[in-house]
Scaffold this motif. Structure first.
Motif, PDB file in Angstrom:
ATOM      1  N   ASP A  98       0.842  -1.149   0.092  1.00 26.39           N
ATOM      2  CA  ASP A  98      -0.047   0.055  -0.141  1.00 26.39           C
ATOM      3  C   ASP A  98       1.116   1.226   0.245  1.00 26.39           C
ATOM      4  O   ASP A  98       0.213   2.369  -0.144  1.00 26.39           O
ATOM      5  CB  ASP A  98      -0.842  -0.119   1.235  1.00 26.39           C
ATOM      6  CG  ASP A  98      -2.011  -1.143   1.008  1.00 26.39           C
ATOM      7  OD1 ASP A  98      -2.224  -1.526  -0.200  1.00 26.39           O
ATOM      8  OD2 ASP A  98      -2.503  -1.344   2.033  1.00 26.39           O
ATOM      9  N   ILE A  99       2.298   1.042   0.222  1.00 31.30           N
ATOM     10  CA  ILE A  99       2.911   2.405   0.324  1.00 31.30           C
ATOM     11  C   ILE A  99       3.112   3.076  -0.801  1.00 31.30           C
ATOM     12  O   ILE A  99       2.888   4.217  -1.072  1.00 31.30           O
ATOM     13  CB  ILE A  99       4.442   1.998   1.124  1.00 31.30           C
ATOM     14  CG1 ILE A  99       4.264   1.677   2.504  1.00 31.30           C
ATOM     15  CG2 ILE A  99       5.435   3.117   0.942  1.00 31.30           C
ATOM     16  CD1 ILE A  99       5.721   1.213   3.018  1.00 31.30           C
ATOM     17  N   ASP A 100       3.376   2.136  -1.991  1.00 27.15           N
ATOM     18  CA  ASP A 100       3.647   2.565  -3.365  1.00 27.15           C
ATOM     19  C   ASP A 100       2.250   3.372  -3.718  1.00 27.15           C
ATOM     20  O   ASP A 100       2.109   4.240  -4.509  1.00 27.15           O
ATOM     21  CB  ASP A 100       4.097   1.705  -4.403  1.00 27.15           C
ATOM     22  CG  ASP A 100       5.442   1.393  -4.131  1.00 27.15           C
ATOM     23  OD1 ASP A 100       6.299   2.189  -3.489  1.00 27.15           O
ATOM     24  OD2 ASP A 100       5.698   0.251  -4.347  1.00 27.15           O
ATOM     25  N   LEU A 101       1.163   2.306  -3.574  1.00 29.56           N
ATOM     26  CA  LEU A 101      -0.182   3.116  -3.849  1.00 29.56           C
ATOM     27  C   LEU A 101      -0.625   4.314  -3.216  1.00 29.56           C
ATOM     28  O   LEU A 101      -0.967   5.436  -3.738  1.00 29.56           O
ATOM     29  CB  LEU A 101      -1.461   1.877  -3.640  1.00 29.56           C
ATOM     30  CG  LEU A 101      -1.285   0.610  -4.327  1.00 29.56           C
ATOM     31  CD1 LEU A 101      -2.220  -0.271  -3.802  1.00 29.56           C
ATOM     32  CD2 LEU A 101      -1.266   0.883  -5.929  1.00 29.56           C
ATOM     33  N   GLU A 102      -0.108   4.535  -1.945  1.00 32.15           N
ATOM     34  CA  GLU A 102      -0.585   5.759  -1.333  1.00 32.15           C
ATOM     35  C   GLU A 102       0.331   6.877  -1.845  1.00 32.15           C
ATOM     36  O   GLU A 102      -0.162   8.049  -1.869  1.00 32.15           O
ATOM     37  CB  GLU A 102       0.058   5.577   0.418  1.00 32.15           C
ATOM     38  CG  GLU A 102      -0.445   6.846   1.306  1.00 32.15           C
ATOM     39  CD  GLU A 102      -2.000   7.136   1.426  1.00 32.15           C
ATOM     40  OE1 GLU A 102      -2.106   7.951   1.831  1.00 32.15           O
ATOM     41  OE2 GLU A 102      -2.771   6.265   0.890  1.00 32.15           O
ATOM     42  N   LYS A 103       1.752   6.460  -2.191  1.00 30.12           N
ATOM     43  CA  LYS A 103       2.684   7.531  -2.469  1.00 30.12           C
ATOM     44  C   LYS A 103       1.980   7.922  -3.887  1.00 30.12           C
ATOM     45  O   LYS A 103       1.937   9.284  -4.253  1.00 30.12           O
ATOM     46  CB  LYS A 103       4.035   7.081  -2.824  1.00 30.12           C
ATOM     47  CG  LYS A 103       4.755   6.778  -1.559  1.00 30.12           C
ATOM     48  CD  LYS A 103       6.113   6.316  -1.983  1.00 30.12           C
ATOM     49  CE  LYS A 103       6.773   6.185  -0.616  1.00 30.12           C
ATOM     50  NZ  LYS A 103       8.048   5.444  -0.805  1.00 30.12           N
ATOM     51  N   GLN A 118      -0.901  11.870  -7.336  1.00 33.97           N
ATOM     52  CA  GLN A 118      -2.029  12.429  -8.065  1.00 33.97           C
ATOM     53  C   GLN A 118      -2.846  13.394  -7.566  1.00 33.97           C
ATOM     54  O   GLN A 118      -3.322  14.408  -8.368  1.00 33.97           O
ATOM     55  CB  GLN A 118      -2.638  10.953  -8.301  1.00 33.97           C
ATOM     56  CG  GLN A 118      -2.092  10.190  -9.265  1.00 33.97           C
ATOM     57  CD  GLN A 118      -2.985   8.655  -9.262  1.00 33.97           C
ATOM     58  OE1 GLN A 118      -3.981   8.386  -8.567  1.00 33.97           O
ATOM     59  NE2 GLN A 118      -2.616   7.757 -10.113  1.00 33.97           N
ATOM     60  N   THR A 119      -2.924  13.415  -6.083  1.00 31.49           N
ATOM     61  CA  THR A 119      -3.715  14.391  -5.689  1.00 31.49           C
ATOM     62  C   THR A 119      -2.880  15.776  -5.911  1.00 31.49           C
ATOM     63  O   THR A 119      -3.841  16.815  -6.026  1.00 31.49           O
ATOM     64  CB  THR A 119      -3.856  14.063  -4.173  1.00 31.49           C
ATOM     65  OG1 THR A 119      -4.853  12.876  -3.863  1.00 31.49           O
ATOM     66  CG2 THR A 119      -4.937  15.252  -3.294  1.00 31.49           C
ATOM     67  N   VAL A 120      -1.746  15.707  -5.147  1.00 32.37           N
ATOM     68  CA  VAL A 120      -0.955  17.083  -5.579  1.00 32.37           C
ATOM     69  C   VAL A 120      -0.856  17.496  -6.947  1.00 32.37           C
ATOM     70  O   VAL A 120      -1.194  18.682  -7.389  1.00 32.37           O
ATOM     71  CB  VAL A 120       0.535  16.813  -5.061  1.00 32.37           C
ATOM     72  CG1 VAL A 120       1.212  18.133  -5.207  1.00 32.37           C
ATOM     73  CG2 VAL A 120       0.454  16.610  -3.546  1.00 32.37           C
ATOM     74  N   HIS A 148       9.358   7.399   8.723  1.00 32.91           N
ATOM     75  CA  HIS A 148      10.575   6.572   8.651  1.00 32.91           C
ATOM     76  C   HIS A 148      10.624   5.609   7.485  1.00 32.91           C
ATOM     77  O   HIS A 148      11.418   5.172   6.511  1.00 32.91           O
ATOM     78  CB  HIS A 148      11.074   5.746   9.826  1.00 32.91           C
ATOM     79  CG  HIS A 148      12.281   4.790   9.799  1.00 32.91           C
ATOM     80  ND1 HIS A 148      13.560   5.272   9.641  1.00 32.91           N
ATOM     81  CD2 HIS A 148      12.294   3.564   9.614  1.00 32.91           C
ATOM     82  CE1 HIS A 148      14.192   4.365   9.404  1.00 32.91           C
ATOM     83  NE2 HIS A 148      13.667   3.246   9.505  1.00 32.91           N
ATOM     84  N   PHE A 149       9.242   4.869   7.247  1.00 34.80           N
ATOM     85  CA  PHE A 149       8.980   3.944   6.443  1.00 34.80           C
ATOM     86  C   PHE A 149       8.456   4.544   5.075  1.00 34.80           C
ATOM     87  O   PHE A 149       8.328   3.968   3.889  1.00 34.80           O
ATOM     88  CB  PHE A 149       7.921   2.691   6.876  1.00 34.80           C
ATOM     89  CG  PHE A 149       8.661   2.003   7.796  1.00 34.80           C
ATOM     90  CD1 PHE A 149       9.573   0.857   7.588  1.00 34.80           C
ATOM     91  CD2 PHE A 149       8.543   2.108   9.254  1.00 34.80           C
ATOM     92  CE1 PHE A 149      10.131   0.208   8.511  1.00 34.80           C
ATOM     93  CE2 PHE A 149       9.110   1.439  10.092  1.00 34.80           C
ATOM     94  CZ  PHE A 149       9.981   0.500  10.110  1.00 34.80           C
ATOM     95  N   PHE A 150       7.638   5.623   5.265  1.00 39.24           N
ATOM     96  CA  PHE A 150       6.778   6.318   4.127  1.00 39.24           C
ATOM     97  C   PHE A 150       7.502   7.658   3.832  1.00 39.24           C
ATOM     98  O   PHE A 150       7.264   8.638   4.344  1.00 39.24           O
ATOM     99  CB  PHE A 150       5.390   6.392   4.618  1.00 39.24           C
ATOM    100  CG  PHE A 150       4.530   6.940   3.602  1.00 39.24           C
ATOM    101  CD1 PHE A 150       4.029   5.930   2.745  1.00 39.24           C
ATOM    102  CD2 PHE A 150       4.023   8.216   3.642  1.00 39.24           C
ATOM    103  CE1 PHE A 150       3.056   6.547   1.820  1.00 39.24           C
ATOM    104  CE2 PHE A 150       2.883   8.637   2.599  1.00 39.24           C
ATOM    105  CZ  PHE A 150       2.736   7.843   1.477  1.00 39.24           C
TER     106      PHE A 150
END
Length: 806
Positions: free
Chosen positions: A36-41, A46-48, A116-118
């Motif tokens: 989900d990290i890549d999807l969230e990024k 896309q939002t920005v 740290h992870f995101f």
């Protein structure tokens, strides 16, 4: 929970299933969170991007109109998004047109963990296209609220992880209940029934008789119990019969004179006699059940198994080994191995006999046959055998060796006047000294009387190098044997004469090589003793000359006989750009000696490191003295040659930097000249050292470029500054010659790599003109000046400066 219960299979099963379920649930949830990290990024990006696209055109018009009020409205609208906490519009002149910001979300420990992870780019600059374009500096700057984004993501990830773990635990519990009902409980009943079988004379009723695997297991145990009772009665009768035969066999083993071991085919000892325990210096119980290899020096458990597998019923095996007893003593034994079959099972019987006395006798016979009884050195027979082997080997691999034939001077006088006991003591001391100073692979022998011979089996790939090494060893022997001998209160002097012969020679045998060394020894005797001579006069002269130079170099450093001269490096308009430091040896007898006569010997002997450090320090001190007197602005650098051996020293960089600090010389005034082959052979190390020195401003030049074998590809990756064209390309250079084509390629290569070019050995105006026509603007050679002393060079430098000022 009792201690006994935690060892039950049901408990272990429940614990394992629960742990595995929780672990798999945790891994599954962690993997989903990671995915989900890549999807969230991507979602944030896309939002920005959508927010920027929504306001980008309006922001561009605002910049074009320089409308501050509208810019403030745009930035205020941007920070309304919870993921943006700062927005700025920069106009096309690079000035801040409008800025809006709000406080970012509090950075909790969850947000810190998520950050740290995101990790992502929280600072975004988007260019604004202005028509017509001005300076193209207009841009929209957005800073994202990383704490809010990370906090949101972590909360969602924790919820997902918690739900996954709960569902895993529930599924595991259901699975455990079913397993216990249909598997664990019946197994417990069967286990209790089996425990009852041990103490019962009659088989109890079956605890489980359903037609499945567990029912078959219970029925099988019942049948085995019945069969066991029948077999037990038969076994008791058999044991009674065997006990009688075992007592007889045991008596035979214990009264045998040899050590006896009964082993399994895997080398495990299962029985041994009293003699075996005595030979191992321990009691029988301490080695029963251990591998026979534990008490063997030459065999491992694996090699013993392989050996035992080859032994047949009618083919016993005899071998020799070194037995190790419990005290760590080594005892040679002769062992006879026999395969035996008892009750359809194979065994290996080993009879081991101590052969220490026989081995000692064999060693004495060997020493009498091949070694000198007085000194312990090899005798003539062993020496000639090893010489033959070395000569045959070197004829195949093209290496060289040497024979040193030695005869003690004045030994007969000492032996006759003081007696043979004193003479024998001197011979033994000579043997000790020779053994101590000769290399480990050498063979030193005594041929009888006061004659000693040394074999140097491998001393180099050329006859010249072999001669030099042999001469060095001869000098060590001469120096060692002139030390007085202290024997029974007598201080005795006894030097030696040495004849040397180099081998191999296909025309000569080992005996002829020995005769050549003896001939050379006779020549030493006739010339005055206490020296050495080669059988080949030319080799003698060459080796003697090299030794004199090597010894002279030590004295030159000690007596300060080296000097530094300097040859100017000039530009096309004859300005002195710098100088190259050149070494000269002012020999007290031979006068000035040029480097070509001794540099190679210094490199081969390792003295070049000490000489190179001396050159480097003296050159820096001289440069410091010139700076105090005043250097013209045209003087750019002092070039110093660095030997490959000196450059590859571990402390070379630290030593150079220490000298720069000591003399207070800026690195920009120093140029180190290195060779092409050094770069090719030690590219990584050379590159790292050059980069460290480059940080202090030191420049680097490749000396004699075009004569080595370096790859042009390496030049691109090295911090080089100067290419020096070798004099072989400059001598007789004409614009239309083949050499000119080579020089043109070198100069073109240097231009592409942004390197300065200096041509060495320029002696005529025609050569200078041809070089300038090819694009070379740096020169060094006799046309401009011969190498000068430090004072002469400084005077020339001052004269040249005054000439240009006029």
């Amino acid at each position: 929970m009792s201690f006994k219960f935690i060892h039950r299979i049901a408990f272990k099963q429940a614990r394992s299933v629960l742990l595995i379920s929780v672990l798999l649930g945790f891994i599954s949830a962690s993997w989903q969170i990671y995915m989900d990290i890549d999807l969230e990024k991507q979602r944030i990006k896309q939002t920005v991007a959508r927010i920027i696209n929504l306001h980008q055109d309006t922001a561009a018009r605002t910049v074009y109109n320089l409308d501050t009020l509208q810019g403030e409205e745009i930035t205020a609208a941007l920070i309304l998004s919870p993921i943006i906490h700062h927005a700025t519009i920069i106009d096309d002149f690079g000035d801040n047109l409008a800025t809006s910001s709000r406080d970012p979300a509090d950075k909790t420990w969850l947000a810190s963990m998520g950050s740290h992870f995101f990790q992502f780019n929280s600072h975004i600059e988007e260019p604004l296209i202005i028509t017509p374009p001005n300076q193209n500096n207009a841009r929209l700057i957005i800073d994202l609220d990383t704490a809010h984004i990370a906090n949101t993501y972590v909360h969602r990830a924790i919820a997902n992880l918690f739900m996954t773990l709960i569902s895993s635990v529930i599924l595991a519990t259901i699975f455990l209940v079913l397993i216990y009902r249909y598997l664990s409980q019946p197994i417990l009943d069967i286990a209790n029934w089996v425990n009852q079988l041990r103490q019962s004379e009659v088989c109890p009723p079956l605890p489980y008789n359903k037609p499945d695997e567990l029912g078959d297991l219970a029925a099988g145990f019942a049948r085995l119990w019945e069969e066991r009772k029948e077999k037990t009665d038969q076994l008791n009768e058999t044991i009674n019969r065997l006990s009688k035969s075992e007592h007889f066999s045991r008596s035979l083993m214990d009264n045998a004179g040899d050590a006896m071991f009964l082993c399994l085919p895997d080398s495990t000892i299962i029985r041994a006699n009293h003699q075996a325990a005595d030979s191992l210096k321990t009691d029988e119980d301490s080695f029963i059940g251990k591998s026979l290899a534990k008490f063997s020096k030459n065999f491992t458990a694996k090699t013993l198994q392989e050996l035992f597998a080859t032994i047949g019923d009618k083919q016993p095996c005899t071998l020799e080994d070194i037995q190790i007893n419990s005290l760590g003593e080594f005892v040679p034994v002769e062992a006879r191995c026999i395969r035996m079959c008892l009750n359809d099972k194979d065994y290996i019987l080993i009879l081991a006999r101590d052969i220490s006395v026989r081995k000692k006798a064999e060693q004495q016979i060997f020493e009498l046959a091949f070694f000198d009884t007085l000194t312990g050195l090899a005798n003539r027979r062993l020496f000639i055998d090893r010489l033959n082997t070395a000569m045959q080997f070197h004829q195949d691999n093209q290496h060289y060796g040497a024979v040193l034939y030695m005869d003690l001077d004045r030994f007969k006088t000492i032996n006759d006047s003081l007696g043979h006991s004193i003479g024998d003591a001197i011979l033994c001391e000579v043997a000790k000294r020779l053994t101590r100073i000769l290399p480990e692979n050498a063979t030193c022998a005594r041929f009888g009387g006061d004659e000693f011979v040394a074999l140097l089996p491998d001393t180099g790939q050329s006859a010249e190098l072999c001669a030099e090494i042999a001469a060095n060893h001869a000098l060590q022997i001469l120096e060692e044997l002139v030390i007085p001998f202290e024997v029974d209160g007598h201080q005795l002097f006894c030097s030696t004469s040495i004849g040397i012969a180099i081998f191999p020679d296909k025309k000569h045998s080992a005996m002829e090589t020995l005769r050549h060394a003896d001939t050379a020894l006779y020549r030493v005797k006739t010339l005055g003793r206490n020296s050495f001579q080669f059988f080949d006069p030319e080799m003698q002269s060459s080796a003697q000359e090299r030794l004199e130079v090597e010894k002279g170099l030590h004295q030159a450093l000690k007596n300060n006989e080296f000097e530094l001269w300097f040859q100017p490096q000039v530009s096309s308009d004859d300005k002195i750009l710098g100088a190259e430091a050149l070494l000269r040896w002012r020999h007290p007898d031979k006068g000035i000696i040029m480097p070509g006569s001794f540099i190679q010997i210094a490199e081969e002997s390792g003295q070049i490191v000490e000489i190179g450090n001396w050159i480097l320090l003296l050159a820096l001190k001289q440069l410091a003295a010139w700076r105090e007197q005043g250097l013209p602005e045209s003087f750019k650098r002092l070039a110093i040659n660095i030997s490959p051996l000196q450059f590859m020293q571990v402390d070379f960089v630290d030593r150079v930097l220490e000298m720069l600090d000591q003399t207070r010389i800026p690195g920009l005034l120093i140029e180190l000249e290195i060779t092409e082959n050094m770069l090719l052979n030690n590219f990584e190390i050379a590159s790292n050292k050059m980069k460290l020195l480059k940080k202090r401003g030191i420049s680097f030049a490749i000396d004699d470029f075009g004569t080595g074998y370096s790859s042009l590809r390496y030049l691109h990756y090295l911090p080089l500054d100067v290419l020096k064209i070798d004099r072989s390309f400059v001598t007789g250079l004409r614009p239309s010659s083949e050499l000119a084509a080579i020089v043109a390629v070198i100069i073109a290569t240097a231009d592409r790599l942004n390197l300065t070019v200096i041509a060495e050995g320029v002696e005529t105006l025609n050569e200078k003109s041809a070089l300038m026509e090819l694009g070379c603007n740096g020169f060094q050679g006799y046309l401009f000046s011969r190498p000068l002393t430090a004072q002469q060079f400084y005077d020339k430098l001052q004269q040249a400066e005054q000439t240009f000022l006029v």
